[in-house]
Design an enzyme around this catalytic site. Sequence first.
Site, PDB file in Angstrom:
ATOM      1  CB  SER A 146       4.708   6.409   1.850  1.00 44.57           C
ATOM      2  OG  SER A 146       4.990   6.736   3.116  1.00 44.57           O
ATOM      3  N   GLY A 147       2.208   5.589   4.584  1.00 43.15           N
ATOM      4  CA  GLY A 147       1.166   6.091   5.315  1.00 43.15           C
ATOM      5  C   GLY A 147      -0.170   5.506   5.159  1.00 43.15           C
ATOM      6  CB  SER A 148      -1.711   2.761   3.157  1.00 39.63           C
ATOM      7  OG  SER A 148      -0.595   1.776   3.259  1.00 39.63           O
ATOM      8  CB  SER A 198       5.731  -4.259  -2.709  1.00 38.89           C
ATOM      9  OG  SER A 198       4.623  -4.326  -2.060  1.00 38.89           O
ATOM     10  CE  LYS A 223       3.694  -0.068   3.158  1.00 35.51           C
ATOM     11  NZ  LYS A 223       3.071   1.408   3.130  1.00 35.51           N
ATOM     12  N   GLY A 263       0.925  -1.213  -0.060  1.00 37.64           N
ATOM     13  CA  GLY A 263       0.021  -0.118   0.188  1.00 37.64           C
ATOM     14  C   GLY A 263       0.970   1.210   0.073  1.00 37.64           C
TER      15      GLY A 263
END
Length: 203
Positions: free
Chosen positions: A38-40, A110, A42, A36
């Site tokens: 950045s900041g999602s 990714s 993970k 996902g």
Amino acid sequence: MSDAYDKNLAWHFMRIKKEDRQKRRGHNSFVLWFTGLSGSGKSTLASCVEEKLFSMGIATYVLDGDNVRLGLNKDLGFSQQDRTENIRRIGEVSKLFIDAGIVTLTAFISPYKSDRQLVRSLLEEGEFIEIYTKCSIEACEKRDPKGFYKLARQGKISDFTGISSPYQPPRQPEITIDTELQSADEGADDIIQYLIKHEYLTR
């Protein structure tokens, strides 16, 4: 490595097999691949899932994007070529962890479908569980826990996913967690239920 060495390499098969390690641990081994923006969420979600699995007696380990880039992959940048190599190495490390009978959780942006598919192809059927931490770019920018989006908008960070570099979301992930609608704890519970339903946590 020279061609002479390369041509003479061969995988050394050990007496103790993956199945033996899984039987000893009492559960299957596989990778939960969190992808996902950045900041999602993970890393937060992966950590929450690991905590729940660990409390159930499951052998686990989290491979986090920042942690790996501070060590194993500190020689890599953020060009498309380096991102691909970053994921390839993590795929190979994950394969070794799975062989050791450990449930491996990876938290990496990714961004490229082909890279994630490469990792899936390294593993046996059912060992790669793709988890899409779905979150809009707007929400990720509002969170911006590391201040990267602000710097990327200012042109101070190049090749930043979602701004100056693409993110290709999974088309058919095994699990989707909408982190704008679900808390980390709620999302982790959904993942645990998926693993129980599909008999990943037994051997």
